[in-house]
Design a protein around this motif. Structure first.
Motif, mmCIF file in Angstrom:
data_model
loop_
_atom_site.group_PDB
_atom_site.id
_atom_site.type_symbol
_atom_site.label_atom_id
_atom_site.label_comp_id
_atom_site.label_asym_id
_atom_site.label_seq_id
_atom_site.Cartn_x
_atom_site.Cartn_y
_atom_site.Cartn_z
ATOM 1 N N LEU A 144 0.811 -1.214 0.000
ATOM 2 C CA LEU A 144 0.000 0.000 0.000
ATOM 3 C C LEU A 144 0.847 1.269 0.000
ATOM 4 O O LEU A 144 0.541 2.226 -0.722
ATOM 5 C CB LEU A 144 -0.922 -0.013 1.226
ATOM 6 N N LYS A 145 1.948 1.282 0.773
ATOM 7 C CA LYS A 145 2.642 2.540 1.027
ATOM 8 C C LYS A 145 4.023 2.640 0.389
ATOM 9 O O LYS A 145 4.484 3.732 0.087
ATOM 10 C CB LYS A 145 2.778 2.742 2.540
ATOM 11 N N GLU A 172 -7.817 -0.751 0.327
ATOM 12 C CA GLU A 172 -7.344 0.561 -0.125
ATOM 13 C C GLU A 172 -6.522 0.456 -1.409
ATOM 14 O O GLU A 172 -6.631 1.308 -2.296
ATOM 15 C CB GLU A 172 -6.508 1.213 0.978
ATOM 16 N N LYS A 173 -5.707 -0.582 -1.507
ATOM 17 C CA LYS A 173 -4.814 -0.700 -2.656
ATOM 18 C C LYS A 173 -5.543 -1.200 -3.898
ATOM 19 O O LYS A 173 -5.356 -0.670 -5.005
ATOM 20 C CB LYS A 173 -3.657 -1.648 -2.315
ATOM 21 N N ASP A 210 -2.930 -4.405 -11.690
ATOM 22 C CA ASP A 210 -2.595 -5.130 -10.462
ATOM 23 C C ASP A 210 -3.500 -6.354 -10.364
ATOM 24 O O ASP A 210 -4.729 -6.234 -10.415
ATOM 25 C CB ASP A 210 -2.802 -4.238 -9.234
#
Length: 401
Positions: free
Chosen positions: A46-47, A80-81, A159
């Motif tokens: 995610l980050k 979230e991703k 993705d």
């Protein structure tokens, strides 16, 4: 101090100890295709911006769905991703025998900025083994594939998450990487021909596995003659195999429909790239035709096993019928003599041993006066009794049956 302790306990409870996830990143660097494998946590997916995963054109992440469901932090990071839809996490989706879903990602103006799609395939594998008593037994296991795909329209990044059944997931991942065409990355459906092809090949294997069970039964029909339990197992597994082929065909139809929707509503593509996207549709059409023909083969196997079951039960009925015919023949042989013996044993006939004279009672007519009407009543009741009962008491059949 008490508040700090509670906060510390809350942070400890929220910590994630899940193992890292295997990721494969594909990037086109000026015509040179670079493939990188990394092990990353869900939070790093995610980050992190310092990984190949963050800058790749195509990423594949291998994960265990049940494990992600149990970890709130991992589940949040995946949501979230990859924008995984809420329904995917539900028990309904987990227990489903297959599905395909698609959703456009829209900005505030209603312009498509990306897409999300999710799919689930299931295939049943069967094989025959000998148990501890050297008796034929059918073993089976399920092969499942859950995939979620997110496509970004701004940079054509795709993705892909492949859940569950690691061996088959890696087989699909390798197939997807092998078939990447940079000119097709502007179409989010480019991943599905490779995925469906692997599923179709697996369906072909399972259909032949059930066909081999059937052929073995046909060749050893005398051996399996009265093994009704084994005969029941074959169509039971065939039913599941056929069901999954039908589901795959339905999923493929849905994929084609949504791909047609994408092509019809994508205003950003010009003529040359769109021809590459139409090739994707052509491959999906070809695979649909193959899956349909696999379904026909599965239906043929099902018809053959139904014939075998009918033949087996007909043989059993024929044997029972032969036994009943023998019993009936014996009854017919003894019935006349038994009838005569019963008549002469009545008091209407009297044999005087000293004189050797037979005497017939003058009331012998009473026998016929009772026997003949009773016989007529019995025959009439047999033929017309049900009709009368249906009119007088319609519910009588339920009591009898």
């Amino acid at each position: 101090m008490e508040i700090c302790r509670e906060e510390k306990m809350g942070r400890r409870k929220a910590s994630c100890y899940c193992p890292k996830l295997e990721t494969v990143s594909w990037r086109d660097c000026s015509g040179e295709k670079v493939v990188t494998t990394e092990d990353l946590t869900a939070q790093e997916l995610l980050k992190s911006k310092e990984t190949e995963f963050a800058v790749a054109d195509v990423t594949i992440t291998y994960a265990q769905g049940d494990q992600i469901r149990k970890c709130r932090k991992c589940k949040t990071a995946f949501d979230e991703k990859f924008l995984i839809p809420r329904v995917w996490w539900t028990t309904l989706a987990k227990r489903s025998n297959g599905y395909f879903g698609y959703q456009d990602i829209l900005d505030s103006d209603g312009t498509r900025t990306g897409t999300i799609s999710w799919v689930r395939f299931m295939v049943k594998r069967v094989s025959k083994i000998l148990d501890d008593h050297d008796v034929d037994e059918i073993k089976y296991h399920w092969v499942k594939l859950n995939a979620v795909t997110r496509w970004n329209a701004s940079n054509n990044r795709t993705d892909i998450i492949l859940f569950d059944h690691p061996q088959f997931a890696h087989l699909n991942g390798d197939s997807i990487l092998r078939d990447i065409n940079p000119r097709e990355l502007g179409d989010p459906f480019w991943v599905y021909p490779s995925m469906v092809e692997e599923i179709a090949q697996l369906h072909d294997v399972t259909i032949w596995e059930t066909r081999n069970l059937l052929r073995d039964f046909e060749l050893r029909r005398a051996f399996y003659r009265f093994n009704y339990k084994y005969l029941h197992e074959i169509p039971r597994h065939m039913t599941h195999v056929n069901e999954m082929v039908y589901v795959t065909e339905s999923i493929l139809t849905s994929i084609q429909k949504h791909h047609g929707h994408f092509l019809a509503t994508d205003k950003a593509v010009d003529a040359p790239p769109k021809m590459f996207f139409l090739n994707i549709q052509s491959r999906l059409d070809s695979l649909h035709n193959m899956v349909t023909n696999l379904r026909h083969r599965a239906e043929s196997n099902n018809a053959r096993i139904q014939n075998e079951m009918a033949l087996t039960y007909n043989d059993a009925a024929r044997i029972d019928s032969s036994a009943m015919r023998a019993i009936s023949l014996i009854g017919l042989l003894f019935l006349p003599a038994a009838f005569v013996a019963a008549i002469f044993s009545t008091s209407f006939f009297n044999f005087d041993a000293p004189t050797g004279i037979w005497k017939l009672s003058s009331h012998f007519w009473m026998y016929w006066a009772v026997a003949v009407p009773l016989t007529v009543v019995t025959v009439v009741s047999w033929f017309f009794g049900p009709v009368i009962m249906d009119k007088v008491m319609p519910q009588w059949r339920r009591w009898v049956e």
